[in-house]
Design a protein around this motif. Structure first.
Motif, PDB file in Angstrom:
ATOM      1  N   VAL A   1      24.963  66.560  96.499  1.00 31.54           N
ATOM      2  CA  VAL A   1      25.757  65.573  96.974  1.00 31.54           C
ATOM      3  C   VAL A   1      26.127  64.558  95.950  1.00 31.54           C
ATOM      4  CG1 VAL A   1      26.000  63.887  98.933  1.00 31.54           C
ATOM      5  CG2 VAL A   1      24.918  66.236  99.335  1.00 31.54           C
ATOM      6  N   VAL A   2      25.145  64.153  95.267  1.00 32.20           N
ATOM      7  CA  VAL A   2      25.301  63.116  94.224  1.00 32.20           C
ATOM      8  C   VAL A   2      26.048  63.772  93.274  1.00 32.20           C
ATOM      9  CG1 VAL A   2      24.036  61.732  92.397  1.00 32.20           C
ATOM     10  CG2 VAL A   2      23.189  61.809  94.953  1.00 32.20           C
ATOM     11  N   LEU A   3      26.014  64.826  92.505  1.00 31.86           N
ATOM     12  CA  LEU A   3      26.558  65.356  91.838  1.00 31.86           C
ATOM     13  C   LEU A   3      28.219  65.641  92.025  1.00 31.86           C
ATOM     14  CD1 LEU A   3      24.370  67.997  90.241  1.00 31.86           C
ATOM     15  CD2 LEU A   3      24.832  65.975  89.274  1.00 31.86           C
ATOM     16  N   ALA A   4      28.089  66.033  93.363  1.00 30.44           N
ATOM     17  CA  ALA A   4      29.570  66.240  93.652  1.00 30.44           C
ATOM     18  C   ALA A   4      30.451  65.072  93.844  1.00 30.44           C
ATOM     19  CB  ALA A   4      29.785  67.228  95.128  1.00 30.44           C
ATOM     20  N   ALA A   5      29.738  63.973  94.240  1.00 28.79           N
ATOM     21  CA  ALA A   5      30.500  62.420  94.409  1.00 28.79           C
ATOM     22  C   ALA A   5      30.635  62.116  93.138  1.00 28.79           C
ATOM     23  CB  ALA A   5      29.420  61.428  95.241  1.00 28.79           C
ATOM     24  N   LEU A   6      30.082  62.490  92.202  1.00 24.93           N
ATOM     25  CA  LEU A   6      29.971  61.913  90.577  1.00 24.93           C
ATOM     26  C   LEU A   6      31.232  62.556  89.987  1.00 24.93           C
ATOM     27  CD1 LEU A   6      26.443  61.589  89.167  1.00 24.93           C
ATOM     28  CD2 LEU A   6      28.122  59.678  89.770  1.00 24.93           C
ATOM     29  N   PHE A   7      31.605  63.895  90.341  1.00 22.68           N
ATOM     30  CA  PHE A   7      32.654  64.594  89.723  1.00 22.68           C
ATOM     31  C   PHE A   7      33.701  63.992  90.510  1.00 22.68           C
ATOM     32  CE2 PHE A   7      35.618  68.316  90.557  1.00 22.68           C
ATOM     33  CZ  PHE A   7      35.673  68.676  89.167  1.00 22.68           C
ATOM     34  N   VAL A   8      33.899  63.816  91.835  1.00 22.81           N
ATOM     35  CA  VAL A   8      35.121  63.315  92.391  1.00 22.81           C
ATOM     36  C   VAL A   8      35.544  62.021  91.809  1.00 22.81           C
ATOM     37  CG1 VAL A   8      36.072  62.363  94.457  1.00 22.81           C
ATOM     38  CG2 VAL A   8      34.710  64.498  94.522  1.00 22.81           C
ATOM     39  N   LEU A   9      34.341  61.046  91.695  1.00 22.43           N
ATOM     40  CA  LEU A   9      34.858  59.850  90.738  1.00 22.43           C
ATOM     41  C   LEU A   9      35.385  59.983  89.605  1.00 22.43           C
ATOM     42  CD1 LEU A   9      31.682  57.645  91.878  1.00 22.43           C
ATOM     43  CD2 LEU A   9      33.923  57.298  92.723  1.00 22.43           C
ATOM     44  N   TRP A  10      34.923  61.036  88.687  1.00 14.39           N
ATOM     45  CA  TRP A  10      35.255  61.199  87.419  1.00 14.39           C
ATOM     46  C   TRP A  10      36.732  61.730  87.274  1.00 14.39           C
ATOM     47  CZ3 TRP A  10      35.986  66.376  85.050  1.00 14.39           C
ATOM     48  CH2 TRP A  10      36.330  66.262  83.428  1.00 14.39           C
TER      49      TRP A  10
END
Length: 362
Positions: free
Chosen positions: A271-280
């Motif tokens: 979940v954290v990695l997916a959120a970081l990818f979306v932010l990037w």
């Protein structure tokens, strides 16, 4: 890059996983790991009967690898008289060069000449850039993907089709191209700009054909072996090296992997990695690349999240096909920043060669 691979291959006899496989040959060293399966595809094709372990489960086999690279390398070897290893390395180098040119053509109209050159430099000298010179399908898949995206950005939908169809049988991931085309169609319809019916029909037809090609390999494996889930069982054989045998369910692999390593806390990591990818991918500095390239980046990221078990191969699966996003102006603009990024790549590549090629299967 080749110097980095050569550095790793100076003591071929110590290769920990395949000590006899190279016979002291540098070219054979460059066709290890996945390259042995492409060699098998070129020489004998795919097994009609799935190999099994002592426990009766499906064992590693070539059905996990798509045919185009191995078949082409075998044809090059036959036509030129070269060994398979020499032909595979030559094909990979040529495809890597073509992919670099296609990448420049893809991003230059959006971000300009110098940032586009930096984008290509990051692609070729990235930590996993050495795979553009070994007997893997990475360079060929990158060339086909970038060529498909060029046609998409020019709204030449029928031109997309041959590149995307060949890509669908080169490496997994063509479904991301179909989804990116679908997003393109939706955005173009919502833009209020003219979308002639013949172009709309072409876009929809091409998207459906690409999606069908991307889903066809499990069906082909079923027809040839007579086992309905032959492809999935083969993929699960690789997964079993990292987690217990499980049934495949989309969108679960990352949760299964991190749960197996971290317990309940592991469920939060994807979940954290997916959120970081979306932010990037939402960064302002990426917007000049345009909606089509961002749609592809998001689609390919979703594809990997949905079907791929994260392990050491994830780095190459991310870095090479998603290279258009290296055109991020936060990386490519300015006097010193791109030079620093390139320097990091140059330092990281020999480390990656040793860690992900020489010491462990990539």
């Amino acid at each position: 890059m080749l110097a980095g691979v050569f550095f790793a291959g100076t003591d071929l006899g110590l290769t920990p996983f395949s000590p006899e496989s190279t016979n002291g040959s540098f070219l054979d060293f460059l066709t290890l790991w996945d390259g042995t399966h492409y060699r098998e595809i070129a020489s004998v094709g795919y097994p009609t009967t799935l190999p099994t372990t002592d426990e009766g489960r499906v064992d590693d086999n070539s059905w996990a690898f798509l045919p185009v690279f191995g078949v082409l390398a075998g044809l090059v070897a036959t036509v030129t008289g070269l060994s398979y290893s020499a032909a595979a390395v030559m094909l990979s180098c040529l495809a890597g060069g073509a992919a670099s040119y296609a990448l420049y053509r893809l991003v230059e109209p959006r971000i300009g000449h110098r940032p586009a050159l930096w984008t290509v430099a990051f692609f070729t000298f990235s930590p996993l850039g050495f795979l553009l010179q070994v007997g893997y399908a990475e360079g060929l898949f990158a060339f086909l993907t970038f060529s498909t995206l060029i046609a998409l950005s020019q709204q030449r939908y029928w031109i997309m089709l041959p590149f995307a169809l060949v890509a669908a049988f080169t490496r997994p991931g063509a479904l991301a191209l179909a989804l990116a085309l679908g997003i393109h169609v939706v955005l173009r319809l919502r833009s209020g700009q003219k979308f002639p019916r013949n172009e709309l029909r072409a876009a929809v037809t091409v998207g459906l054909l690409i999606a069908a090609a991307g889903l066809s390999w499990p069906v082909i494996a079923w027809v040839v072996t007579g086992v309905p889930d032959a492809y999935l069982q083969t993929e699960m054989a690789w997964w079993s090296k990292y987690i217990d045998y499980v049934d495949f369910l989309p969108l679960t692999p990352w949760f299964l992997f991190f749960h197996s390593k971290l317990g309940a806390v592991g469920f939060a990591v994807p979940v954290v990695l997916a959120a970081l990818f979306v932010l990037w991918i939402s960064r302002r500095s990426l917007r000049p690349l345009g909606s089509d390239l961002l749609a592809y980046g998001a689609s390919y990221g979703l594809y990997l999240f949905a079907v791929f078990l994260p392990q050491q191969s994830l780095i190459r699966l991310l870095l090479l096909p998603m290279a258009p996003l290296f055109g991020d102006l936060a990386l490519t603009r300015g006097r010193w920043r791109p030079r620093v990024v390139l320097a990091v790549c140059l330092v990281a590549q020999p480390i990656a060669v040793v860690a992900l090629w020489y010491s462990y299967f990539p």
